[in-house]
Each structure stands twice: as structure tokens, then as C-alpha cells.
Write an enzyme that holds these catalytic residues in place. Structure first.
Site, PDB file in Angstrom:
ATOM      1  N   HIS A   1     -39.634  26.590  96.565  1.00 47.49           N
ATOM      2  CA  HIS A   1     -40.202  26.989  95.266  1.00 47.49           C
ATOM      3  C   HIS A   1     -39.252  27.908  94.514  1.00 47.49           C
ATOM      4  O   HIS A   1     -39.064  27.775  93.307  1.00 47.49           O
ATOM      5  CB  HIS A   1     -41.525  27.720  95.476  1.00 47.49           C
ATOM      6  CG  HIS A   1     -42.629  26.846  95.936  1.00 47.49           C
ATOM      7  ND1 HIS A   1     -42.903  25.632  95.349  1.00 47.49           N
ATOM      8  CD2 HIS A   1     -43.529  27.004  96.929  1.00 47.49           C
ATOM      9  CE1 HIS A   1     -43.932  25.088  95.977  1.00 47.49           C
ATOM     10  NE2 HIS A   1     -44.321  25.892  96.929  1.00 47.49           N
TER      11      HIS A   1
ATOM     12  N   GLU B   1     -28.276   3.578 101.025  1.00 47.85           N
ATOM     13  CA  GLU B   1     -28.237   4.839 101.777  1.00 47.85           C
ATOM     14  C   GLU B   1     -28.160   4.610 103.275  1.00 47.85           C
ATOM     15  O   GLU B   1     -28.115   5.561 104.057  1.00 47.85           O
ATOM     16  CB  GLU B   1     -29.465   5.694 101.431  1.00 47.85           C
ATOM     17  CG  GLU B   1     -30.782   4.959 101.555  1.00 47.85           C
ATOM     18  CD  GLU B   1     -31.939   5.737 100.951  1.00 47.85           C
ATOM     19  OE1 GLU B   1     -31.822   6.964 100.800  1.00 47.85           O
ATOM     20  OE2 GLU B   1     -32.966   5.118 100.634  1.00 47.85           O
TER      21      GLU B   1
ATOM     22  N   ASP C   1     -28.355  10.671 102.244  1.00 48.13           N
ATOM     23  CA  ASP C   1     -28.736   9.900 103.421  1.00 48.13           C
ATOM     24  C   ASP C   1     -27.591   9.031 103.924  1.00 48.13           C
ATOM     25  O   ASP C   1     -27.435   8.834 105.134  1.00 48.13           O
ATOM     26  CB  ASP C   1     -29.958   9.024 103.129  1.00 48.13           C
ATOM     27  CG  ASP C   1     -31.259   9.742 103.481  1.00 48.13           C
ATOM     28  OD1 ASP C   1     -31.223  10.632 104.353  1.00 48.13           O
ATOM     29  OD2 ASP C   1     -32.292   9.418 102.888  1.00 48.13           O
TER      30      ASP C   1
ATOM     31  N   CYS D   1     -26.858   8.733  92.831  1.00 48.05           N
ATOM     32  CA  CYS D   1     -27.937   9.690  92.525  1.00 48.05           C
ATOM     33  C   CYS D   1     -28.033  10.790  93.579  1.00 48.05           C
ATOM     34  O   CYS D   1     -28.922  11.626  93.533  1.00 48.05           O
ATOM     35  CB  CYS D   1     -29.279   8.970  92.399  1.00 48.05           C
ATOM     36  SG  CYS D   1     -29.823   8.133  93.896  1.00 48.05           S
TER      37      CYS D   1
END
Length: 588
Positions: free
Chosen positions: A198, A443, A467, A514
Site C-alpha cells: 500500500h 512469460e 515471470d 509489459c
């Protein structure tokens, strides 16, 4: 006191200087004692009252959100309300009181420890850090039970030496962050957390420097200590000398000046000096993030992680988000992008993710039932999401991205499910874009090594480098013991990237990156010189990457790029990258 430096994880950009304010959480190390049978229901009532009080507090905080508050705060408060009402937290501790005769605090902490252990097994970094949600909600309940609720001082602000408040804590919950709106604060320092905590997410959205994962900063730093946060380097300097403060103030002024200059590039296309346009896209996790993407001039959304809608939900399928909920979220992001493409990745969770708390017994979750494997095993969940995404496509330019594909039958079954979703919408008379593009995330090394079966059946490719590196180098990204082996410029990784962009180019389909490599400015020139024309990254990084592209001549980087792809010497690769980054090109 003597000055010292702490090294942590940088999660935002910039420099700040100020005084430390320690935020003390309720201790999870509570009193443990057994209660008599006749006291059981009174203890149950005490815990129920505390939970009810926290529900009211959270709802009040949500209602009082100022109009200029980051949208992420409202979303996180919603998650906390959901967690607090979940039987795993609201009812399971009551059963512990009744069956084991534990006091309320002990029962609550026992249940939280059990849930936390399940989250520790999760491979996905973003979802693993959602363990903090459960702990933060429990701490709020403990504060009510123990009477240790705290408030931030309202009078803190700028002193005579321009020292703002820097919050130092073990961790910071979004509810605690709500208290900051009336206080002058300029930075966050936390013992726990990672890139997706957070503190990280909100600090990025606010543009406030933060360093997390420092281990024991809250024990080493004292109240009102002078601090310097260099969040670019992940460094916190405690009790710096006046000379060091002056040096950092000068650096801070330069960074502010640079940031203002970068903001002027918003409407400038990312075109290299030799006339090649690069599409710079944003990665988003919430529909509201699309606003930030538009503000920095993103060409679209290259990765919308749909997991946020499923976050914090446990139990049966009935508790999963409905088609309508998902549709509204996707539609909101699509409309905010005003016709720019929005690539929505389908659900990337599985046996190692907290959709069902009973499914956490897999030995190696990174190699288990996750992403498309999970979706094909749970076709109704997958079909519901596909219908929602397709419905959103009626409101803008939507692409569907399927994660972790490795087999031909997975491609075929995914396309069949999309066709089924389209047919159902046609039957129901619901509008959608029949020409929506479908792509695969590359990935898994098997995918990069069998690209012909992907490019023949799909419209685009998107490389998830995080990944891909993990699976290629056999490194668990969540394991700090092997974190030093995680290397995005390992020759094997560069070869797989080159194979992918070459295969996509030959097939005439777009290929994007990405993953984390797309937002690493040290690699920007190499990636575009290799042939990548779409890079997707966090919105805050985009202006800096754009500036780098505007100063690049791809044609003049080809020799160095070929050398990098031919060598297997890590040291030489790094030397060539440094030389490539420092190369200056004459403008026409």
C-alpha cells in the site's frame, strides 16, 4: 547522534528532507490467557463489538474522503471493509474463543497468523503483499480491544528550517494514511513492504518519495530525527550533517526542475531522432489508474491487471466479483482512455492465490495451477470475465491478453471460450466489439521457443519479463536467498527477447514488453534497438522513458546491439549497455 544510512527498496521517485514521526502500530504480540466457560459469550461479544466499531470507523473514513484524495485510498478502504466482514476474520476467531477458550486478542491473532501463513505461500508478489491488508485490519480491531488507538499530531508541519514530517512505521495501512490529509508530510519509511505494498502504491500515486522493506528502521530511527530519503537509490540517511542536507536540497531542486520540464512532453510523440515512433503504454491495477495514464500522455494501457477485482475475497465462487461488477470496472478504464487501446489481462490467479483459502497445499505454486491453467479448470469464472471484458469493448478499444500460455491446446481452448462468450452475448442481444484483438503473454520459456504456434493464431504478443526471467533462470522472485541471481540481462533472457521480437516482426503482428524491463531506463535504448515498438510501464516512469527515446538514434545503435546479442560475457554486456546509454546523437 552519529549519522548512519539504511538501504531499502525504492518504490517511488525523488528526494525529501524532514523530521521523523514514528507511527506506532498496535502490537500483534498480545496477552494470551484462557477464559472460563461462563465468560465465553462475554468474550465473544467483546470481539464482535470491536469488529463493529472498526466497521463504523472504516465507513466513516470512506465517507469523509476528500475529493482530491488518491482514488487508491477509497479502493483499499473498500478491501478492508470486505476483509473485516469475511467469515475468515469476523467469525473464525469467535469459534476459537468458543472451542479453545482463548481471550479475544489471542483468538484474533491466532486466526491472523493462520491466514498470513497461507499468504506467505503465494508466488505472485502483488498478491502476496495483500497479507498486509489482513494484518492491518486485525491491528485496528486490536487497538479497539486494547484501547491503544492512536492519532497523528495535527500541528506538525513546516518548521523554521523547512522540515516536513516523514512517516516512519513498521507498515502503514490505507486507513492510517487517511489521517495524513491534515498534516504536512513528505515521505514514507517502512520496515515492511515491497514494490506492490500500500505504501508503495499510494506514494507513487501521490508522487511522494518512499523507501520500504528496511527491516528495523522504526527501531533505529527516533522521534524527530532529521532524515533524508533518496527514493531513487532506496536510501534513508539518518541524522545527516548540515553540509549533506544542503547538498541534497540542491539535488532536490534540480529534480523538481527536471520533472517540470518532463511534464511538457505530455503531447509530444515518442519518436526517435531517426524517425521511429515508439508506443509508450501504462500498466494499471485499478480503473482509476487510467486517469494518471492519460495525464502523462500514455498511448494506451498495455497491461490492466484484473486481479484487483478478486483481491481480498475468499471462499466459494459465490463470493467472486459478478459479471456486472467486472464490466463496470473495465468500462470505467476504457472510457477514461478515450479511444486509446486498453489491454486487459485475464485472471492471473490459481491454487497459490487466495481465491479459495482451502487451496494452499501445492508444493511449488509458481509451477502449479495458475493463470490460464486455473481459468480453463474453472470455465465459469473464465467465461464470466470474458463476457465482462467483451461488454466493455463496446465502449472503446479493448484487447484481451491471456497469461502463461505454453501449449497449443491452451490457445485453442482460450479462443473457443472467447467465441462462446461472444455467442452468448449475441444471443442476449448485448453489444460488444466482434473484432476485439486477442494476444498471448510470453512469460514461459516454452512459449518463447515455440512462437510459430502463437503468431499463427493470435493478434499480438506481450512479454512479461518478470515471470520470463523467473522461469528461465529457475529463480523464485519471492525468495530473498536467490534474489541476487535475478538478472534481466542474462544472455538467455536477451536471446529469448530477440527470438520473440523477430518472430512477431516476421508474422507482421505487434509485440510489447509489459514487464519490469520496459520501465528500466538503463535498458530503453537496447529494447528499441532490438525492435520493440511498444513498451508498457507504470505511468510515473513514462515521461522519463519518453525523454530517453527522443534522444535516441536506433540506426546508430545496431552495431552495439548485435555485439550484446552475440556475447555471453556478463561483464561485456554491462560495459556495452553503459556505453550505449551514454552515447549522444546529433539532431538533424
Amino acid at each position: 547522534m552519529a549519522s548512519f544510512t539504511l538501504q531499502g527498496i525504492p518504490v517511488s521517485r525523488g528526494i525529501t528532507i524532514g523530521r521523523a514521526h514514528l507511527l506506532r502500530p498496535a502490537a500483534m504480540d498480545v496477552q494470551h490467557y484462557l477464559i472460563a466457560q461462563e465468560q465465553v459469550e462475554a468474550e465473544v461479544s467483546r470481539l464482535q463489538s470491536a469488529i463493529a466499531q472498526v466497521q463504523l470507523d472504516l465507513q466513516s473514513l470512506w465517507s469523509d474522503l476528500p475529493t482530491d484524495a488518491p482514488t487508491e485510498l477509497g479502493a483499499f478502504l473498500d478491501v478492508h471493509v470486505l476483509i473485516l466482514s469475511d467469515p475468515m476474520l469476523s467469525e473464525a476467531p469467535l469459534d476459537i474463543i468458543r472451542t479453545r477458550h482463548y481471550n479475544a486478542e489471542w483468538a484474533l491473532v491466532t486466526q491472523v497468523d493462520a491466514l498470513s501463513a497461507q499468504f506467505d505461500e503465494i508466488e505472485d508478489e502483488y498478491l502476496r503483499e495483500r497479507k498486509a491488508d489482513i494484518q492491518q485490519v486485525a491491528e485496528r480491531v486490536l487497538k479497539v480491544l486494547t484501547g491503544t488507538a492512536h492519532q497523528l499530531p495535527r500541528a506538525l508541519g513546516v518548521d523554521e528550517q523547512n522540515a516536513n514530517m516523514i512517516v516512519v512505521a513498521r507498515d502503514i495501512s490505507p486507513a492510517d494514511m487517511m489521517q495524513f490529509r491534515d498534516v504536512a508530510f513528505t515521505g514514507f519509511v517502512t520496515d515492511e513492504g515491497g514494490p506492490n505494498s500500500h505504501t508503495a502504491i499510494v506514494s507513487r500515486s501521490l508522487g511522494i518519495p518512499a523507501v520500504v522493506g528496511l527491516g528495523n528502521a522504526s527501531q533505529l530511527i527516533e522521534q524527530d530525527d532529521w532524515l533524508i530519503i533518496d527514493s531513487d537509490a532506496g536510501v534513508v540517511i539518518v541524522a545527516p550533517s548540515p553540509l549533506l542536507i544542503a547538498q541534497y536540497r540542491d539535488r532536490q531542486a534540480l529534480l523538481i526542475k527536471e520533472r517540470k520540464k518532463l511534464s511538457k512532453l505530455k503531447k509530444t510523440p515518442a519518436i526517435t531522432l531517426d524517425g521511429i515512433e515508439i508506443q509508450l503504454l501504462a500498466n494499471i491495477e485499478l480503473p482509476e489508474d487510467a486517469v494518471a495514464a492519460m495525464e502523462v500522455g500514455a498511448s494506451g494501457v498495455g497491461l490492466f491487471r484484473s486481479e484487483f477485482l478478486f483481491m481480498g475475497r475468499t471462499g466459494s465462487e459465490l463470493q467472486l466479483p459478478t459479471e456486472e461488477e467486472q464490466f463496470e470496472a473495465y468500462k470505467k478504464a476504457v472510457q477514461a482512455m478515450k479511444g486509446r487501446p486498453v489491454t486487459i489481462r485475464t485472471l492471473d490467479v490459481g491454487a497459490d492465490k487466495p481465491l479459495d483459502s482451502s487451496e494452499h497445499n501445492i508444493l511449488n505454486p509458481a509451477l502449479g495451477l495458475r493463470a490460464i491453467r486455473y481459468c480453463l479448470k474453472e470455465p465459469q469464472i473464465f467465461l464470466t470475465q470474458l463476457r465482462a471484458i467483451l461488454r466493455a469493448s463496446a465502449f472503446g478499444n479493448v484487447h484481451i491478453l491471456i497469461p502463461m500460455l505454453a501449449h497449443a491446446f491452451e490457445i485453442e481452448q482460450s479462443l473457443a471460450m472467447i467465441a462462446q462468450a461472444k455467442q452468448e452475448l449475441l444471443t442476449d442481444g448485448i453489444a460488444f466489439d466482434d473484432g476485439v484483438k486477442v494476444g498471448a503473454m510470453i512469460e514461459v520459456p516454452a512459449a518463447a521457443l515455440s512462437l510459430p504456434m502463437f503468431v499463427k493464431k493470435l493478434d499480438f504478443l506481450s512479454i512479461g519479463t518478470n515471470d520470463l526471467i523467473q522461469y528461465t533462470l529457475a529463480i523464485d522472485r519471492a525468495d530473498h536467498e536467490v534474489a541476487h541471481l535475478y538478472n534481466d540481462t542474462h544472455p538467455a533472457i536477451l536471446q529469448l527477447l530477440d527470438m520473440t521480437v523477430t518472430a512477431a516482426d516476421r508474422a507482421g503482428i505487434p509485440v510489447a514488453i509489459c514487464g519490469g524491463m520496459a520501465g528500466d531506463i538503463k535498458l530503453t535504448r537496447l529494447l528499441v534497438a532490438m525492435g520493440f515498438r511498444e513498451l508498457s510501464m507504470p505511468a510515473a516512469i513514462l515521461p522519463e522513458i519518453k525523454q530517453e527515446i527522443l534522444k535516441t538514434n536506433i540506426g546508430l545503435l545496431q552495431v552495439a546491439t548485435k555485439k550484446i546479442l552475440r556475447t555471453y560475457d556478463p561483464k561485456l554486456i554491462q560495459e556495452l549497455l553503459v556505453a550505449m546509454r551514454s552515447q549522444e546523437f546529433a539532431t538533424n
